[in-house]
Design a protein around this motif. Sequence first.
Motif, PDB file in Angstrom:
ATOM      1  N   UNK A   1      18.207  -7.825 -33.003  1.00  0.00           N
ATOM      2  CA  UNK A   1      18.538  -8.284 -32.168  1.00  0.00           C
ATOM      3  C   UNK A   1      19.874  -7.715 -31.847  1.00  0.00           C
ATOM      4  N   UNK A   2      20.481  -7.312 -32.901  1.00  0.00           N
ATOM      5  CA  UNK A   2      21.729  -6.508 -32.608  1.00  0.00           C
ATOM      6  C   UNK A   2      21.598  -5.340 -31.662  1.00  0.00           C
ATOM      7  N   UNK A   3      20.655  -4.578 -32.030  1.00  0.00           N
ATOM      8  CA  UNK A   3      20.413  -3.295 -31.307  1.00  0.00           C
ATOM      9  C   UNK A   3      20.078  -3.608 -29.835  1.00  0.00           C
ATOM     10  N   UNK A   4      19.394  -4.818 -29.595  1.00  0.00           N
ATOM     11  CA  UNK A   4      19.306  -5.121 -28.020  1.00  0.00           C
ATOM     12  C   UNK A   4      20.319  -5.662 -27.453  1.00  0.00           C
TER      13      UNK A   4
ATOM     14  N   UNK B   1      34.056  -3.533 -17.448  1.00  0.00           N
ATOM     15  CA  UNK B   1      33.953  -2.256 -18.256  1.00  0.00           C
ATOM     16  C   UNK B   1      34.715  -2.592 -19.655  1.00  0.00           C
ATOM     17  N   UNK B   2      35.866  -3.340 -19.484  1.00  0.00           N
ATOM     18  CA  UNK B   2      36.634  -3.556 -20.767  1.00  0.00           C
ATOM     19  C   UNK B   2      36.135  -4.770 -21.361  1.00  0.00           C
ATOM     20  N   UNK B   3      35.719  -5.840 -20.805  1.00  0.00           N
ATOM     21  CA  UNK B   3      35.021  -6.864 -21.267  1.00  0.00           C
ATOM     22  C   UNK B   3      33.696  -6.667 -22.073  1.00  0.00           C
ATOM     23  N   UNK B   4      32.818  -5.780 -21.358  1.00  0.00           N
ATOM     24  CA  UNK B   4      31.620  -5.443 -22.169  1.00  0.00           C
ATOM     25  C   UNK B   4      31.812  -4.342 -23.342  1.00  0.00           C
TER      26      UNK B   4
ATOM     27  N   UNK C   1      24.968  -4.374 -23.433  1.00  0.00           N
ATOM     28  CA  UNK C   1      26.336  -3.992 -23.234  1.00  0.00           C
ATOM     29  C   UNK C   1      26.340  -2.442 -22.778  1.00  0.00           C
ATOM     30  N   UNK C   2      25.588  -1.668 -23.253  1.00  0.00           N
ATOM     31  CA  UNK C   2      25.722  -0.160 -22.859  1.00  0.00           C
ATOM     32  C   UNK C   2      25.441   0.049 -21.380  1.00  0.00           C
ATOM     33  N   UNK C   3      24.307  -0.666 -20.859  1.00  0.00           N
ATOM     34  CA  UNK C   3      23.772  -0.694 -19.512  1.00  0.00           C
ATOM     35  C   UNK C   3      24.642  -1.219 -18.654  1.00  0.00           C
ATOM     36  N   UNK C   4      25.384  -2.429 -19.029  1.00  0.00           N
ATOM     37  CA  UNK C   4      26.331  -2.849 -18.123  1.00  0.00           C
ATOM     38  C   UNK C   4      27.507  -2.096 -17.995  1.00  0.00           C
ATOM     39  N   UNK C   5      28.021  -1.630 -19.077  1.00  0.00           N
ATOM     40  CA  UNK C   5      29.190  -0.500 -18.922  1.00  0.00           C
ATOM     41  C   UNK C   5      28.767   0.652 -17.917  1.00  0.00           C
ATOM     42  N   UNK C   6      27.835   1.406 -18.356  1.00  0.00           N
ATOM     43  CA  UNK C   6      27.256   2.710 -17.693  1.00  0.00           C
ATOM     44  C   UNK C   6      26.989   2.179 -16.179  1.00  0.00           C
ATOM     45  N   UNK C   7      26.511   1.101 -15.879  1.00  0.00           N
ATOM     46  CA  UNK C   7      26.037   0.967 -14.565  1.00  0.00           C
ATOM     47  C   UNK C   7      27.213   0.558 -13.539  1.00  0.00           C
TER      48      UNK C   7
ATOM     49  N   UNK D   1      28.847  14.644 -17.963  1.00  0.00           N
ATOM     50  CA  UNK D   1      27.955  13.378 -17.393  1.00  0.00           C
ATOM     51  C   UNK D   1      28.638  12.043 -17.196  1.00  0.00           C
ATOM     52  N   UNK D   2      29.772  11.902 -17.806  1.00  0.00           N
ATOM     53  CA  UNK D   2      30.702  10.566 -17.673  1.00  0.00           C
ATOM     54  C   UNK D   2      29.952   9.402 -17.948  1.00  0.00           C
ATOM     55  N   UNK D   3      29.706   8.590 -16.912  1.00  0.00           N
ATOM     56  CA  UNK D   3      29.064   7.196 -17.256  1.00  0.00           C
ATOM     57  C   UNK D   3      27.766   7.446 -17.758  1.00  0.00           C
ATOM     58  N   UNK D   4      26.926   8.397 -17.599  1.00  0.00           N
ATOM     59  CA  UNK D   4      25.705   8.424 -18.089  1.00  0.00           C
ATOM     60  C   UNK D   4      25.548   8.459 -19.526  1.00  0.00           C
ATOM     61  N   UNK D   5      26.450   8.949 -20.270  1.00  0.00           N
ATOM     62  CA  UNK D   5      26.688   8.738 -21.857  1.00  0.00           C
ATOM     63  C   UNK D   5      26.346   7.420 -22.141  1.00  0.00           C
ATOM     64  N   UNK D   6      26.563   6.297 -21.319  1.00  0.00           N
ATOM     65  CA  UNK D   6      26.523   4.820 -21.960  1.00  0.00           C
ATOM     66  C   UNK D   6      24.990   4.420 -21.600  1.00  0.00           C
TER      67      UNK D   6
END
Length: 523
Positions: free
Chosen positions: A331-334, A377-380, A339-345, A438-443
């Motif tokens: 559940x930690x990985x999920x 971005x900061x929150x997530x 969070x990564x998807x939200x920051x990157x998106x 690749x900037x935001x695509x890293x996340x």
Amino acid sequence: MGLGLKLPTIYNVHLVAIIATLGGALFGFDISSMSAIVVTDQYLNYFNNPAGVIQGAIGSALAAGSVIGSAIAGPLSDKIGRRDSIFFACFFWLIGTSVQVACKNYGQLIAGRVLNGFTVGITSSQVPVYLAEIARAEKRGSLVIIQQLAIEFGILIMYFIGYGCASIEGTASFRTAWGIQFIPCFFLMLGLPFLPRSPRWLAKVGRDQEAIAILANIQAGGNVDDPRVIAEWEEIVTVMNAEREAGQGWRKFVKNGMWKRTMAGMTVQAWQQLAGANVIVYYLTYIAQMAGLTGNVAMVTSGIQYAVFIIFTGVMWLFIDKTGRRTLLVYGALGMAFCHFVVGGVMGAHHDNVPEGVGGNANIVISVHKGAPANTVILFSYLLIVVYALTLAPVCWIYAAEVWSLGTRATGMSMAAMSNWVFNFALGMFTPPAFINITWKVFIIFGVLCVAAAAWFWVFYPETCGKTLEEIEILFGDEGQKPWKTKKGESRLTAEIEAVKARKTVENEIEVHEHEHKNDEKV
């Protein structure tokens, strides 16, 4: 430490853990000695604004040295012991810190960080081994998690030291910050001679009486006849004899189902890095600047992250042995993936390109729109650290220390740590250029990797929480259940302790009868 001096020994396991995990504090100090410094004008001007591959090399030099340190840690620990191998590593920290303080260019800075990394490679692999080998099964997680807390306290303390030193003019700014790294090493070297050796290592090298005495002092206040001590010692001897029959050399890492444990120990450490949290830990100052935060606001925002890290790992310290390792990993990985998807998106949908670099920093080439996008971005980024602190940060180290057999534990944990550091190095080299290219695509990449990690944990990792190190052998053997069917607890040690008590009762009754019979004969 081999000088013929007889020093008093500390047997309180929590005090032992606090001293031993100063090795983790070294790791934390070195991480944030760079985090707080890399955005300062003094650093950027003196090292000619290092960016891309050069900044990646500086950041990942610690990991490069750690790969080497972790590679030799196992054989060294098996030869001279867990405690003494940690003491040996400290000398390289003193040398590496000296080189960093005196450096004239980024080449010398990289060399000093490689030497410090050599120390961290040994301590990061052998401190968890040492703690796992002295802890009771039901308390092992809470003891090993102190290592993670020490890392995080080291990060927090050193970050704000660096933040304070940023107000010093000239090169004294970063030289002072890096010089403070001597302090935790001094206290670690001061405390290590007072710690007991690992009883399992003593058993492995044939020093049985010392092993039993230390086991009794740790587990039962020095009572060698305590049923728990007898049951645990018999289990250690049984497993050790079986391992000796299994052979030597590299084959012991793959024969008789050992390949499953080798895979589990090495991959859990690799996934800890591939989950991408260290991108936030190392470079939140960059992310803060992308979100429009500058100066002291950006620095304090990043520092708060480290405090959040400690708070939530501290919360987990209370529950780590009440919650299954598998549950936290999956559940930690999920949660981290989300969070990564939200920051990157959000970054991808709401940013402007800044080719010349935000604030002149060549590593930061996009600016997130102010308001809700920047705040999200900061929150997530914070939320990702919260999830990481509760799950993968402590559990990956605990799990990697638990899965090995006695005969493979020191070298096996070295292999696991080396896996961690290889990926740490690779990501350290990858991240600064990736922020540029690749900037935001890293996340998004890290989000996908987190989903893959969750699937891997569920399929391959049996539950180890609440079981003795010797019982874990069965989980990975042919008789073990499928990983997804295993449960926490259910240790057989309780039954073995009761069996010892019953056996001692019978022996006492026999002695009483024999004594009465002799008295009758005299009469």
